[in-house]
Design an enzyme around this catalytic site. Structure first.
Site, mmCIF file in Angstrom:
data_model
loop_
_atom_site.group_PDB
_atom_site.id
_atom_site.type_symbol
_atom_site.label_atom_id
_atom_site.label_comp_id
_atom_site.label_asym_id
_atom_site.label_seq_id
_atom_site.Cartn_x
_atom_site.Cartn_y
_atom_site.Cartn_z
ATOM 1 N N ASP A 1 -2.255 2.268 -4.534
ATOM 2 C CA ASP A 1 -3.475 2.691 -3.854
ATOM 3 C C ASP A 1 -4.549 1.626 -4.015
ATOM 4 O OD1 ASP A 1 -2.322 5.114 -3.133
ATOM 5 O OD2 ASP A 1 -2.990 6.115 -4.974
ATOM 6 N N HIS B 1 0.814 -1.208 0.000
ATOM 7 C CA HIS B 1 0.000 0.000 0.000
ATOM 8 C C HIS B 1 0.858 1.275 0.000
ATOM 9 C CE1 HIS B 1 -3.684 2.031 0.013
ATOM 10 N NE2 HIS B 1 -4.273 1.527 1.070
#
Length: 405
Positions: free
Chosen positions: A380, A376
């Protein structure tokens, strides 16, 4: 003349390995180019051949020892004679050994290199031997014991022990066994734990209707096999679908290096393969340019060589994205861990008939859960979900792969 055997170069940036198994013992004859020791690196086991013919004089390292590239690990005496084999506990060798049959050679192919050599050398059928290794696998010692039993005359039956001398084992006795982790297993543990500690891992899921792919395989599998001499599997479809997704969402095919993001205009897919010593991830390079047949052949070749223990460091170097198929073992759903420095991994699972709603009606379809674990820090949630949705759409409508949608 004594010749020193040193640890060879094991691969780019690999500076050491460990002694996995000595294939030749002191006093045994050695032929030129015959493997004498198996070295374990972080990723593969490498057999080291003898540069000369002679006799193994001594070992300079024990099984399990860590040895650096260039270190002397053994001495071979060139032109020496092997130690006589006539010992009370050792049977005299046969005058000549018959060449292994084709069936025996084929049966030996799924075995580790050391065990395979022992099977072919002694002419024993591995299917008749009970393995004592992990999960019932054959070891070299199992083969040697079977060969010895085959060559020795049957011993006279031992007298039954007196009832008073055989104390029964206590009820409920539980045993334990401690086995040192192989170098590869230790490396796998460190890399996976490192991935959890370094990356911000998250997993997104989706489910895929496999009807179209199954129909395509059923319709074309015979023609495909006849033309390309390889079976049409599911992995080729998912590899090509991943190429579409990674092209449209390039961050999923990138990784972080220091304070920079490294993007790739090619797709090198690491395919997780189960090997006797642990999980390995050989790389199918330039998947974006390969057809289904070439991808399936690469996968089949890697799977075969993983079982044989003949994968090389070069086979597993690089990779921009990983596909792991837990479905072959029956997994319904999982959260796979990324393969550093990569930023994403696609997890495949088993196909099972489930009730789903299509156009307002409940129907039964062959469904598979798919998972995309990702870093992450770089990817995204929107990008991860988009990439997985592209893979789902391509599998449910394979025509998309032909017209680049």
């Amino acid at each position: 003349m004594a010749t020193e055997i040193t640890v060879p170069v094991l691969g780019e940036s690999v500076t050491e390995g460990s002694i996995g198994e000595w294939l030749k013992q002191p006093g045994e004859a050695v032929a030129a180019d015959e493997p004498i020791v198996s070295l374990e690196t972080d990723k593969v086991a490498v057999d080291v051949p003898s540069p000369i013919a002679g006799v193994m004089s001594e070992h300079r390292a024990e099984v399990g020892d860590t040895v650096e590239v260039g270190a002397v690990i053994a001495i071979i005496e060139e032109g020496a004679s092997a130690a006589p084999a006539a010992k009370a506990s050792t049977p005299a060798p046969a005058a000549a050994k018959a060449a292994p049959s084709a069936d025996l050679t084929a049966a030996a192919q799924t075995l580790s290199p050391a065990v395979r050599r022992a099977v072919l050398e002694h002419g024993v059928d591995p299917s008749t031997i009970k393995g004592t290794g992990k999960d019932g696998r054959l070891t070299k010692e199992d083969v040697l014991a079977a060969a010895k039993a085959k060559s020795d005359p049957a011993p006279a039956p031992a007298p039954a022990p007196a009832a008073s001398t055989a104390a029964p084992a206590p009820a409920g006795t539980r045993g334990e066994e401690r086995v040192k982790m192989t170098r590869m297993r230790q490396t796998i543990a460190k890399r996976l734990k490192g991935a959890q500690e370094e990356a911000a891992l998250l997993t997104t899921f989706n489910d895929v209707d496999m009807s179209a792919v199954i129909e395509a395989r059923t319709k074309y599998k015979d023609l495909f096999a006849k033309k390309h001499d390889i079976r049409l599997g599911f992995m080729g479809f998912f590899a090509k679908a991943a190429c579409l997704a990674l092209k449209d969402v390039p961050s999923v095919n990138a990784y972080i290096e220091d304070n920079e993001i490294v993007y790739h205009d090619y797709v090198d897919i690491s395919v997780a393969v189960s090997a006797p010593n642990g999980l390995v991830v050989p790389v199918i390079r330039d998947c974006q340019d390969k057809g289904f047949a070439r991808i399936e052949k690469d996968i089949a070749d890697y799977g075969k060589r993983a079982k044989e223990g003949t994968l090389t460091m070069a086979d597993m170097t690089g990779g921009t994205f990983t596909i792991s198929n837990g479905g072959v073992f029956g997994s319904l759903m999982s959260t796979p861990i990324i393969n550093p420095p990569q930023s994403a991994v696609l997890g495949l699972h088993r196909i099972e008939d489930r009730a789903v709603v299509v156009n307002g009606e409940i129907v039964v379809r062959p469904m598979m859960y798919i998972a995309l674990s990702y870093d992450h820090r770089l990817i995204d949630g929107r990008e991860a979900v988009t990439a997985l949705k592209i893979i789902k759409d391509a599998i449910e409508d394979p025509t998309r792969m032909l017209i680049d949608l």
